[in-house]
Design an enzyme around this catalytic site. Structure first.
Site, PDB file in Angstrom:
ATOM      1  N   HIS A 169       9.265  -8.932  12.420  1.00 30.49           N
ATOM      2  CA  HIS A 169       9.752  -9.566  11.189  1.00 30.49           C
ATOM      3  C   HIS A 169       9.311  -8.740   9.965  1.00 30.49           C
ATOM      4  O   HIS A 169      10.140  -8.319   9.159  1.00 30.49           O
ATOM      5  CB  HIS A 169       9.206 -10.993  11.102  1.00 30.49           C
ATOM      6  CG  HIS A 169       9.646 -11.738   9.876  1.00 30.49           C
ATOM      7  ND1 HIS A 169      10.694 -12.624   9.882  1.00 30.49           N
ATOM      8  CD2 HIS A 169       9.190 -11.708   8.597  1.00 30.49           C
ATOM      9  CE1 HIS A 169      10.866 -13.106   8.662  1.00 30.49           C
ATOM     10  NE2 HIS A 169       9.957 -12.571   7.856  1.00 30.49           N
ATOM     11  N   GLU A 170       8.014  -8.486   9.886  1.00 31.70           N
ATOM     12  CA  GLU A 170       7.514  -7.710   8.740  1.00 31.70           C
ATOM     13  C   GLU A 170       8.059  -6.282   8.797  1.00 31.70           C
ATOM     14  O   GLU A 170       8.303  -5.663   7.765  1.00 31.70           O
ATOM     15  CB  GLU A 170       5.987  -7.716   8.692  1.00 31.70           C
ATOM     16  CG  GLU A 170       5.340  -9.113   8.592  1.00 31.70           C
ATOM     17  CD  GLU A 170       5.913  -9.994   7.490  1.00 31.70           C
ATOM     18  OE1 GLU A 170       6.400  -9.453   6.474  1.00 31.70           O
ATOM     19  OE2 GLU A 170       5.891 -11.236   7.649  1.00 31.70           O
ATOM     20  N   HIS A 214      11.361  -6.224   7.065  1.00 30.57           N
ATOM     21  CA  HIS A 214      11.149  -6.136   5.608  1.00 30.57           C
ATOM     22  C   HIS A 214      10.759  -4.709   5.231  1.00 30.57           C
ATOM     23  O   HIS A 214      11.225  -4.157   4.236  1.00 30.57           O
ATOM     24  CB  HIS A 214      10.009  -7.074   5.181  1.00 30.57           C
ATOM     25  CG  HIS A 214      10.372  -8.534   5.130  1.00 30.57           C
ATOM     26  ND1 HIS A 214      11.421  -9.018   4.389  1.00 30.57           N
ATOM     27  CD2 HIS A 214       9.797  -9.628   5.711  1.00 30.57           C
ATOM     28  CE1 HIS A 214      11.477 -10.354   4.516  1.00 30.57           C
ATOM     29  NE2 HIS A 214      10.502 -10.738   5.322  1.00 30.57           N
ATOM     30  N   GLU A 251      15.136 -11.335   3.557  1.00 28.52           N
ATOM     31  CA  GLU A 251      14.890 -12.109   4.775  1.00 28.52           C
ATOM     32  C   GLU A 251      15.960 -11.821   5.836  1.00 28.52           C
ATOM     33  O   GLU A 251      15.687 -11.911   7.037  1.00 28.52           O
ATOM     34  CB  GLU A 251      14.845 -13.601   4.408  1.00 28.52           C
ATOM     35  CG  GLU A 251      14.208 -14.498   5.440  1.00 28.52           C
ATOM     36  CD  GLU A 251      12.699 -14.295   5.645  1.00 28.52           C
ATOM     37  OE1 GLU A 251      12.072 -13.484   4.935  1.00 28.52           O
ATOM     38  OE2 GLU A 251      12.156 -14.951   6.552  1.00 28.52           O
TER      39      GLU A 251
HETATM   40 ZN    ZN Z   1      10.069 -12.801   5.762  1.00 33.21          ZN
END
Ligand code: ZN
Length: 512
Positions: A275-276, A279, A306
């Protein structure tokens, strides 16, 4: 060395870009300080770090709101050579600099400091109230915070717009509550029905895969292998350990990711890292080397940010193809504990659906129901339609309606999230917007990259990253989220792609 502006630019535009670069440089120092605070700073340094952060943000605010900066923006706006073509890079930059400047100058200083002061007290009150499961203790603070945030919205609101829109706009520029409602409304019953269908089936795939011994140091190595395959550039970034995972795209050539390792739940850490990492790939793909300081080097919105993290976490990381590649690696690093598992075990276990009370622990399908609940409630709380005193009852009633379960107490109900306690109102919908944008982009990606799934089976994610770089990352804030979505996918944002993704995958997993 690349220059931040074209050499033929008029001097007022060049000076504007230089001033912005200076402001953003100060901001990047603040990010480095807060990254350090979350990772390696000794505990005893906390008080002085707070002074450092306050001193730096005062300098930054002074420069970001200076009269000279405002005058230069106005001068550039009036220069038709710069703004005559609204589609030009210069016009887009100037538009966004105007937006940032107005946001920074429209709020009276006393309101800003009152929000910060009451917010920090209210956050402390929230911690205690949540721990004691005592809404009455938190209620006066929540009333104060919604009151102050309403004042903030009054200052920022466009004529004729809803108060809530002014708050949402800070996180998702140009989006409105009505637009979001139009996308969320048809999504809600479809999601609720899918979840009810899955729960009603009464048959759950095994979850033994999610509970195996896996040493944190080896999980860290595995996470780095996955990030490298995703295309994360470790010569321009790092992965460290914290209690609350985050990504900080702090400066050109410097993107920091953090994750956490919890006992035997290695997939929690893996998906946190992916997830990170999503980003982080967005941050690394922004044209910061050429344009640092300009809006064209910044991300568009929280929703688009996101969409990048969710795409890698859910659309890539929870796919069968991903596990075909990743399972042998995971088995190697786990040192034997995963040897008995097959790709199918990994795929099914990482796609379990189970209604639960806590948003941050929710699965891919129920997660959005948690967000929609908060969106509806915060919008009614800001408009005044729903009094704060009625929040717990209303929360529980809607929760039962959305997820089919009774909330046992406020700790697991309306007291669970920190956001409202310090004035993050209008923030929640960006989580689901991210899922929706990711799903809609994903369908287009499939149509445009024919061998995508075969590549994923071999751990070749380069065509996906190249697509994201080309279609999304390199533009910075040149387009609004809605315009970018229409440009890339040919359609306005809709709930259909996300539902197709979830129904397609979960019906397979659950044999519906
Ligand atoms: Zn996030």
């Amino acid at each position: 060395m690349s220059s931040p502006t074209h050499p033929a630019q008029p001097p007022h535009y060049a000076e504007l870009c230089r001033m912005r670069r200076h402001v953003k440089t100060i901001e990047s120092i603040g990010r480095l300080l807060s990254w350090d605070q979350e990772t390696y700073m000794p505990h005893a340094a906390a008080a002085h770090r707070a002074d450092q952060a306050a001193a730096l943000s005062a300098i930054e605010h002074e420069q970001a709101t200076s009269k000279r900066l405002g005058d230069l923006i106005a001068q550039c706006e009036a220069d038709k050579g710069l703004t005559g073509d609204p589609a030009s890079a210069e016009a887009a930059n100037i538009r966004q600099m105007r937006r940032d400047y107005d946001l920074a100058t429209k709020l009276p200083t006393d309101l800003v400091s009152e929000l910060a002061r009451v917010g920090s007290q209210s956050q402390e009150a929230w911690k205690e109230a949540r721990q004691k499961n005592d809404f009455a203790m938190f209620r006066p603070w929540l009333e104060k915070m919604f009151g102050l945030t309403r004042r903030k919205a009054e200052c920022l609101k466009k004529p004729g717009a809803e108060l809530y829109d002014a708050l949402l706009d800070e996180y998702e520029p140009d989006a409105t509550g009505a637009q979001i409602e139009a996308v969320f409304t048809p999504l809600r019953p479809r999601l609720s029905n899918l979840v009810k269908e899955i729960v009603g089936r009464g048959k759950r795939p095994g979850d033994a895969f999610l509970n195996v011994p896996f040493a944190p140091e080896r999980q860290h190595e595995f996470g780095q292998v996955v990030l490298k395959a995703m295309g994360f550039d470790f010569s321009a970034g790092r992965l460290d350990v914290t209690t609350h995972p985050f990504c900080s795209g702090m400066a050109p050539g410097d993107t920091r990711l953090t994750t956490r390792y919890r006992g035997e739940k290695f997939t929690d850490a893996l998906y946190g890292t992916m997830h990170e990492g999503g980003h982080g790939l967005y941050e690394q793909g922004l044209p910061k080397a050429e344009r640092f300081g300009q809006p064209l080097a910044d991300s568009i919105s929280l929703g688009i940010h996101e969409s990048q993290s969710r795409m890698w976490e859910n659309f890539v990381g929870r796919s069968r193809e991903f596990w075909e590649w990743a399972l042998p690696h995971a088995q190697k690093f786990a040192g034997g504990s995963l040897d008995a598992f097959k790709v199918d075990d990994a795929f099914r276990a990482t796609n379990l659906v189970q209604p639960s009370y806590i948003r941050v622990e929710a699965d891919e399908a129920t997660y959005n129901l948690h967000v929609m609940l908060r969106f509806g409630l915060e919008r009614s709380l800001i408009s005044g339609e729903l009094p704060i005193k009625d929040l717990p009852g209303e929360w529980n009633k809607r929760f039962k309606d959305f997820l089919g379960v009774d909330v046992p107490d406020d700790r697991r109900g309306c007291l669970q999230d920190v956001h409202w306690s310090f004035g993050l109102i209008g923030y929640f919908p960006t989580y689901t917007l991210g899922n929706l944008y990711a799903a809609q982009f994903w369908e287009t990606i499939h149509a445009e990259i024919p061998g995508l799934r075969d590549g994923m089976r071999r751990g070749d994610f380069a065509p996906l990253l190249a697509w994201l770089r080309e279609k999304i990352h390199r533009h910075g804030r040149r387009y609004s989220a809605a315009d970018l979505c229409a440009m890339i996918t040919g359609k306005p944002l809709s709930a259909d792609p996300l539902m197709r993704h979830l129904e397609g995958k979960l019906r397979g997993v659950y044999g519906l």
